[in-house]
Motif scaffolding. Structure first.
Motif, mmCIF file in Angstrom:
data_model
loop_
_atom_site.group_PDB
_atom_site.id
_atom_site.type_symbol
_atom_site.label_atom_id
_atom_site.label_comp_id
_atom_site.label_asym_id
_atom_site.label_seq_id
_atom_site.Cartn_x
_atom_site.Cartn_y
_atom_site.Cartn_z
ATOM 1 N N GLN A 118 16.443 18.999 -2.448
ATOM 2 C CA GLN A 118 16.127 20.998 -2.152
ATOM 3 C C GLN A 118 17.314 19.899 -0.732
ATOM 4 O OE1 GLN A 118 12.940 21.624 -2.121
ATOM 5 N NE2 GLN A 118 12.602 21.919 -4.502
ATOM 6 N N GLY A 119 16.971 18.827 -0.381
ATOM 7 C CA GLY A 119 17.119 18.264 1.410
ATOM 8 C C GLY A 119 18.278 19.205 2.063
ATOM 9 N N HIS A 120 19.085 18.356 3.172
ATOM 10 C CA HIS A 120 20.615 18.799 3.831
ATOM 11 C C HIS A 120 21.648 18.802 3.044
ATOM 12 C CE1 HIS A 120 18.016 18.689 7.610
ATOM 13 N NE2 HIS A 120 18.153 16.600 7.047
ATOM 14 N N ILE A 121 22.392 20.019 2.437
ATOM 15 C CA ILE A 121 23.670 20.102 1.837
ATOM 16 C C ILE A 121 24.552 19.755 2.599
ATOM 17 C CG2 ILE A 121 23.930 21.136 0.096
ATOM 18 C CD1 ILE A 121 21.679 20.556 -1.038
ATOM 19 N N TYR A 122 25.725 19.001 2.050
ATOM 20 C CA TYR A 122 26.953 18.593 3.309
ATOM 21 C C TYR A 122 27.585 19.172 2.050
ATOM 22 C CZ TYR A 122 24.194 16.402 7.081
ATOM 23 O OH TYR A 122 23.295 15.734 6.983
ATOM 24 N N HIS A 123 29.134 20.178 2.479
ATOM 25 C CA HIS A 123 30.452 20.736 1.933
ATOM 26 C C HIS A 123 30.599 18.859 1.341
ATOM 27 C CE1 HIS A 123 34.627 21.094 1.432
ATOM 28 N NE2 HIS A 123 34.114 22.780 1.767
ATOM 29 N N ALA A 124 31.343 19.285 0.126
ATOM 30 C CA ALA A 124 32.068 18.155 -0.676
ATOM 31 C C ALA A 124 33.038 17.333 0.619
ATOM 32 C CB ALA A 124 32.981 18.780 -1.279
ATOM 33 N N SER A 125 33.992 17.667 1.177
ATOM 34 C CA SER A 125 34.618 16.706 2.031
ATOM 35 C C SER A 125 33.929 15.763 3.220
ATOM 36 C CB SER A 125 35.205 17.470 2.590
ATOM 37 O OG SER A 125 34.997 18.633 4.510
ATOM 38 N N GLU A 126 32.466 16.636 3.277
ATOM 39 C CA GLU A 126 30.950 15.919 4.460
ATOM 40 C C GLU A 126 30.799 14.722 3.824
ATOM 41 O OE1 GLU A 126 29.334 17.915 7.243
ATOM 42 O OE2 GLU A 126 29.916 18.925 5.872
ATOM 43 N N VAL A 127 30.813 14.500 1.569
ATOM 44 C CA VAL A 127 30.321 13.583 1.211
ATOM 45 C C VAL A 127 31.792 12.727 0.990
ATOM 46 C CG1 VAL A 127 29.422 13.687 -1.371
ATOM 47 C CG2 VAL A 127 28.840 15.237 0.141
ATOM 48 N N GLU A 128 32.870 13.169 0.568
ATOM 49 C CA GLU A 128 33.799 12.255 0.622
ATOM 50 C C GLU A 128 34.642 11.685 2.192
ATOM 51 O OE1 GLU A 128 37.206 14.921 -0.440
ATOM 52 O OE2 GLU A 128 36.031 15.529 -2.308
ATOM 53 N N GLU A 129 33.755 11.895 2.871
ATOM 54 C CA GLU A 129 34.470 11.401 4.296
ATOM 55 C C GLU A 129 32.833 9.870 4.251
ATOM 56 O OE1 GLU A 129 34.903 8.769 7.348
ATOM 57 O OE2 GLU A 129 36.223 10.293 6.590
ATOM 58 N N PHE A 130 31.686 10.409 3.756
ATOM 59 C CA PHE A 130 30.029 9.413 3.766
ATOM 60 C C PHE A 130 30.800 8.063 2.695
ATOM 61 C CE2 PHE A 130 26.630 8.252 1.637
ATOM 62 C CZ PHE A 130 25.996 7.665 2.537
ATOM 63 N N ASN A 131 31.785 8.599 1.127
ATOM 64 C CA ASN A 131 32.021 7.793 0.167
ATOM 65 C C ASN A 131 33.317 6.885 1.140
ATOM 66 O OD1 ASN A 131 30.031 9.077 -1.175
ATOM 67 N ND2 ASN A 131 31.224 9.943 -2.375
ATOM 68 N N ARG A 132 33.833 7.380 1.916
ATOM 69 C CA ARG A 132 34.859 5.933 2.394
ATOM 70 C C ARG A 132 34.069 5.460 2.831
ATOM 71 N NH1 ARG A 132 38.396 10.823 1.696
ATOM 72 N NH2 ARG A 132 37.813 11.836 4.159
ATOM 73 N N ARG A 133 33.375 5.989 4.084
ATOM 74 C CA ARG A 133 32.979 4.869 4.913
ATOM 75 C C ARG A 133 31.796 3.586 4.499
ATOM 76 N NH1 ARG A 133 29.573 8.604 9.311
ATOM 77 N NH2 ARG A 133 30.962 10.198 10.065
ATOM 78 N N ILE A 134 31.637 4.300 3.146
ATOM 79 C CA ILE A 134 30.492 3.447 1.978
ATOM 80 C C ILE A 134 31.679 2.082 1.908
ATOM 81 C CG2 ILE A 134 29.035 2.669 0.646
ATOM 82 C CD1 ILE A 134 27.211 5.020 1.657
ATOM 83 N N ALA A 135 32.663 3.043 0.684
ATOM 84 C CA ALA A 135 33.416 2.135 0.473
ATOM 85 C C ALA A 135 33.995 0.813 1.592
ATOM 86 C CB ALA A 135 34.556 2.614 0.088
ATOM 87 N N ARG A 136 34.172 1.921 2.688
ATOM 88 C CA ARG A 136 34.735 0.463 4.144
ATOM 89 C C ARG A 136 33.796 -0.398 4.622
ATOM 90 N NH1 ARG A 136 37.409 4.967 6.515
ATOM 91 N NH2 ARG A 136 35.487 5.053 7.546
ATOM 92 N N GLU A 137 32.673 0.205 4.451
ATOM 93 C CA GLU A 137 31.580 -1.608 4.842
ATOM 94 C C GLU A 137 31.814 -2.448 3.470
ATOM 95 O OE1 GLU A 137 29.433 -1.610 7.036
ATOM 96 O OE2 GLU A 137 30.549 0.196 8.416
#
Length: 130
Positions: free
Chosen positions: A101-120
């Motif tokens: 039920q927490g903060h919900i982010y748009h799919a594009s924000e989730v994709e950016e988050f996933n890209r950052r983790i992939a880079r890490e």
């Protein structure tokens, strides 16, 4: 975040998941929106390094095609839900409900988050094949 990293039970929980303990997050359930609780890139880097360290040192029988997806879709929600459970004194199910039920982010924000983790994750030494 500090509770997740400093709590030995959070680490043990993730080790148990990698060892085959039942997880509501694995096998992965595709979601177009996911709650994200990490406030900034520094915190993101710290928690990712922590979880990556556990993933690197524990052999798992779980099979997954995409390590980043497994990381973001299973291990990260497990760690955060565990932290919520301990911090707020909630049952596991209640903590998962709070997480979902927490903060919900748009799919594009989730994709950016996933890209950052992939880079890490690319910065870390390559893991053996699973």
């Amino acid at each position: 975040m500090d509770l997740i990293i400093t709590s030995k039970s959070a680490e043990q929980h993730l080790v148990d998941i990698l060892g085959g303990k039942r997880s509501n997050w694995f096998p992965l359930k595709l979601r177009s929106q996911v709650p994200v609780y990490i406030e900034n890139e520094q915190s993101q880097s710290i928690i990712c390094d922590y979880i990556r360290g556990i993933l690197n040192k524990i052999k798992t029988q779980l099979t997954f095609n995409d390590e980043v997806e497994f990381f973001c879709g299973c291990l990260l929600p497990e760690a955060i839900s565990h932290g919520i459970s301990e911090l707020q004194g909630l049952s596991w199910q209640e903590a998962e409900d709070v997480f979902l039920q927490g903060h919900i982010y748009h799919a594009s924000e989730v994709e950016e988050f996933n890209r950052r983790i992939a880079r890490e994750m690319e910065k870390s030494p390559q893991q053996e094949s699973r």
